[in-house]
Design an enzyme around this catalytic site. Structure first.
Site, PDB file in Angstrom:
ATOM      1  N   LEU A   1       0.827  -1.211   0.000  1.00 24.83           N
ATOM      2  CA  LEU A   1       0.000   0.000   0.000  1.00 24.83           C
ATOM      3  C   LEU A   1       0.862   1.263   0.000  1.00 24.83           C
ATOM      4  O   LEU A   1       0.395   2.323  -0.395  1.00 24.83           O
ATOM      5  CB  LEU A   1      -0.938   0.007   1.214  1.00 24.83           C
ATOM      6  CG  LEU A   1      -1.986  -1.123   1.221  1.00 24.83           C
ATOM      7  CD1 LEU A   1      -2.796  -1.085   2.513  1.00 24.83           C
ATOM      8  CD2 LEU A   1      -2.892  -1.040   0.009  1.00 24.83           C
TER       9      LEU A   1
ATOM     10  N   GLU B   1       5.262  -7.622   6.406  1.00 28.10           N
ATOM     11  CA  GLU B   1       4.847  -6.629   7.416  1.00 28.10           C
ATOM     12  C   GLU B   1       5.915  -6.444   8.502  1.00 28.10           C
ATOM     13  O   GLU B   1       6.158  -5.322   8.950  1.00 28.10           O
ATOM     14  CB  GLU B   1       3.504  -7.016   8.045  1.00 28.10           C
ATOM     15  CG  GLU B   1       2.338  -7.138   7.070  1.00 28.10           C
ATOM     16  CD  GLU B   1       2.183  -5.992   6.104  1.00 28.10           C
ATOM     17  OE1 GLU B   1       2.524  -4.844   6.451  1.00 28.10           O
ATOM     18  OE2 GLU B   1       1.722  -6.239   4.978  1.00 28.10           O
TER      19      GLU B   1
HETATM   20 NI    NI Z   1       3.835  -3.181   2.541  1.00 24.05          NI
END
Ligand code: NI
Length: 167
Positions: free
Chosen positions: A92, A134
């Site tokens: 993102l 992450e």
């Molecule tokens: Ni990412």
């Protein structure tokens, strides 16, 4: 709940190493709820606190197709890893860029849940990719930094061009 603005690569704040969460309280639970809402809205399958400019070791993940498997990991650690897989990743914070990255096929993860209780789980496939991606964010690393300098340079100029058009 609130949607949080997501930092865009190459924002230098994405290279901040996040600090461990000392205690899981209402503020942390509110942040997790906001991060989950932001991830679903984007839409994405994972979001690290680093990406919303909060430098605490918290990630949210949901790799299900129907948003039925939300995992909030506080102070996550990979305690075992094995095998290898290559998966095309996106982020993102790096919109529109998808590149293949090699990671462990299976990982065992230890974390705290949103009540502050320790738990462990094993992941493979996409979930394992997502956990590794992450946790990298919490260590200040963005997936495109696994690519060659040449490729990374091309991605940076593409993103800069895009930013000029949107600005
Ligand atoms: Ni990412």
């Amino acid at each position: 709940m609130a949607l949080l603005p997501i930092l865009r690569y190459p924002d230098p704040r994405l290279h901040t190493v996040a600090a461990p969460v000392a205690g899981v309280d209402e503020d942390i639970r509110r942040l997790i709820a906001d991060m989950a809402e932001t991830m679903y809205e984007a839409p994405g399958i994972g979001l690290a606190a680093t990406q919303v400019d909060v430098h605490k070791r918290i990630v949210v993940i949901d790799v299900s197709e129907d948003r039925s498997d939300l995992r909030a990991l506080i102070n996550p650690e990979i305690i075992e890893r094995d095998g290898e897989q290559v998966h095309e990743e996106g982020c993102l914070s790096v919109p529109g860029i998808y590149e293949k990255v090699t990671r462990a096929e299976r990982v065992k993860v230890r974390a705290l849940n949103d009540k502050g209780e320790p738990f462990e789980f094993e992941a493979d496939g996409l979930l394992a990719v997502c956990v590794q991606h992450e946790i990298d964010h919490l260590d200040g690393k963005v997936f495109v930094e696994y690519l060659s300098q040449l490729k990374l340079g091309r991605i940076k100029s593409k993103l800069a061009k895009k930013a000029r058009i949107t600005a």
